[in-house]
Design a protein around this motif. Structure first.
Motif, mmCIF file in Angstrom:
data_model
loop_
_atom_site.group_PDB
_atom_site.id
_atom_site.type_symbol
_atom_site.label_atom_id
_atom_site.label_comp_id
_atom_site.label_asym_id
_atom_site.label_seq_id
_atom_site.Cartn_x
_atom_site.Cartn_y
_atom_site.Cartn_z
ATOM 1 N N HIS A 18 0.839 -1.192 0.000
ATOM 2 C CA HIS A 18 0.000 0.000 0.000
ATOM 3 C C HIS A 18 0.882 1.253 0.000
ATOM 4 O O HIS A 18 2.092 1.177 0.169
ATOM 5 N N ASN A 19 0.265 2.385 -0.199
ATOM 6 C CA ASN A 19 0.981 3.645 -0.381
ATOM 7 C C ASN A 19 1.432 4.181 0.984
ATOM 8 O O ASN A 19 0.965 5.213 1.452
ATOM 9 N N VAL A 24 6.764 5.772 -0.095
ATOM 10 C CA VAL A 24 6.886 7.076 -0.759
ATOM 11 C C VAL A 24 8.287 7.645 -0.547
ATOM 12 O O VAL A 24 8.914 8.153 -1.489
ATOM 13 N N SER A 200 -5.645 2.998 2.296
ATOM 14 C CA SER A 200 -5.869 1.601 1.957
ATOM 15 C C SER A 200 -6.840 0.922 2.924
ATOM 16 O O SER A 200 -6.704 1.041 4.140
ATOM 17 N N GLU A 229 -7.640 3.695 -0.955
ATOM 18 C CA GLU A 229 -6.373 4.304 -1.316
ATOM 19 C C GLU A 229 -6.493 5.010 -2.658
ATOM 20 O O GLU A 229 -7.021 4.444 -3.621
ATOM 21 N N THR A 231 -4.410 7.642 -5.578
ATOM 22 C CA THR A 231 -3.141 8.184 -6.049
ATOM 23 C C THR A 231 -3.426 9.138 -7.205
ATOM 24 O O THR A 231 -4.554 9.233 -7.690
ATOM 25 N N GLY A 232 -2.402 9.833 -7.637
ATOM 26 C CA GLY A 232 -2.510 10.668 -8.824
ATOM 27 C C GLY A 232 -3.572 11.734 -8.708
ATOM 28 O O GLY A 232 -3.759 12.356 -7.652
ATOM 29 N N LEU A 235 -6.232 11.581 -5.840
ATOM 30 C CA LEU A 235 -5.757 12.058 -4.536
ATOM 31 C C LEU A 235 -5.618 13.578 -4.540
ATOM 32 O O LEU A 235 -5.971 14.242 -3.555
ATOM 33 N N GLU A 236 -5.116 14.132 -5.636
ATOM 34 C CA GLU A 236 -4.978 15.587 -5.719
ATOM 35 C C GLU A 236 -6.326 16.279 -5.574
ATOM 36 O O GLU A 236 -6.421 17.358 -4.965
ATOM 37 N N GLU A 260 2.992 17.108 3.449
ATOM 38 C CA GLU A 260 2.253 17.157 2.183
ATOM 39 C C GLU A 260 1.044 18.080 2.303
ATOM 40 O O GLU A 260 0.659 18.735 1.331
#
Length: 376
Positions: A18-19, A24, A200, A229, A231-232, A235-236, A260
């Motif tokens: 998972h992220n 990261v 996640s 979860e 991403t990319g 998530l933004e 972040e």
């Protein structure tokens, strides 16, 4: 003139998919080292880490002595999640002249006896936060523990939402304590807000089910999202819609979700006594005219919470109520977070530090003070 950077091999746990903050960090570090001219190979290590099985540790010992030379033509760095529970493999590598470095994201609380042996066998130990380095020094009496804090890429400034939107970016895990957050939100149903718990739901399926059940039990189904979860761009979009971020883990070595958040102009609430406080401090402003040693102005706040499974959510609910109902407080936290964006170090600084530790003869030296790329 610095020597050419060495080849670097980074061994990472194959079972963490998972992220996570560690994943990261590892990926960003590799990219930063490559920008400095190092040839870097990421090598996932199969096994149920930390500790793993006897056969998995035996295979690790083989990896630590394969593709390296006693003359350190290749520098091997092992993620602490793999190394800390496998002292026999670390000691065997050291005895053969192949002692690797350890990149420690989080102390191994369950097996301190294994951890101290593994770290003593390492060529050196690099922690990803000052709090983790201090804890390892205190716990084991080891000297020369280094730290290389995570960098941050500046994101687009969050636009926020109406009503205010709360965001918690963390895998659904007991340590991340989403249940106490939901308990706090349940006490605020007289106010207008929405929330998203992004992370996640497969890392710990039992806990993820508890979180989903708590949303329904508290009657929060129409206000709290559990998108899993992301991403990319997905998530933004969550970052961009948020007004306040939360990371209230029971234990946190650093908490990259904190920086972040500040990198997008979002204030953050973190839990007292964790490394997330250190992360929040990177975006803190000195107070003009304040006496030496005075507390800086944090882009958010620190909350005291119990660590028990049945922790009391009221302190968090009280703090959130203040933020939701006081526009002056909300504006001040936002102002501090926007100012904090310019204070955060980039990943170039992290890579330079790590290269300076493992190959000082090849390091360009210094700590980056260059501004972060806008990414807007």
């Amino acid at each position: 003139m610095p020597s050419p950077p060495p080849a670097i091999r980074l061994l990472v746990p194959g079972n963490i998919r998972h992220n996570s903050g560690g994943n990261v960090y590892n990926a960003a570090l590799v990219q930063g080292l490559e920008h400095l001219g190092a040839e870097v190979t990421i090598q996932p290590v199969a096994g149920y880490w930390p500790v793993g099985s006897k056969e998995e540790r035996r295979r690790l010992a083989g990896l630590l002595t394969t593709g390296t030379t006693a003359g350190n033509a290749t520098v091997t760095i092992v993620d602490g999640l793999v190394a800390s529970g496998a002292p026999d493999a670390m000691e065997a590598a050291a005895a053969g002249g192949h002692a690797p470095w350890v990149l420690l994201h989080m102390p191994l609380d369950e097996h301190p006896d294994l951890e101290v042996r593994a770290l003593r066998a390492a060529a050196g130990v690099i922690c990803t936060s000052g709090s983790a380095a201090a804890e390892i020094t205190r716990r084991h009496g080891l000297a020369g523990i280094r730290a290389a804090l995570p960098g941050t890429e500046r994101g687009q400034v969050a636009a926020g939402s109406e009503p205010p939107r709360l965001l918690a970016v963390a895998a659904l895990l007991p340590n991340k304590d989403q249940l106490i957050l939901l308990g706090a939100l349940a006490l605020l149903q007289d106010l207008e807000w929405t929330a998203a718990l992004v992370g996640s739901d497969t890392a710990d399926t039992d806990y993820a089910r508890q979180v989903a059940a708590a949303v329904e039990q508290h009657g929060l189904g129409g206000r709290v999202q559990l998108p899993g979860e992301l991403t990319g761009e997905a998530l933004e979009q969550q970052w961009h819609a948020a007004d306040l971020s939360l990371l209230i883990s029971k234990v946190e070595a650093f908490g990259m979700a904190v920086t972040e958040s500040v990198a997008r102009g979002l204030p953050v609430i973190v839990r007292a006594g964790t490394g997330a406080v250190e992360a929040l401090g990177l975006g803190a402003e000195p107070v003009p005219g304040a006496p030496e040693g005075a507390e800086p102005a944090l882009p958010g706040a620190v909350v005291e919470l119990e660590d028990s499974d049945e922790g009391n959510p009221e302190p968090l609910a009280i703090l959130l109520r203040s933020w939701l109902t006081d526009p002056v407080l909300r504006a001040e936290w936002r102002r501090r977070a926007l100012a904090g964006r310019d204070l955060l170090p980039g990943w170039d600084a992290t890579a330079r530090q790590v290269l300076g530790y493992v190959a000082p003869e090849a390091s360009p030296g210094g700590h980056s003070s260059q501004p972060l790329a806008d990414g807007e």
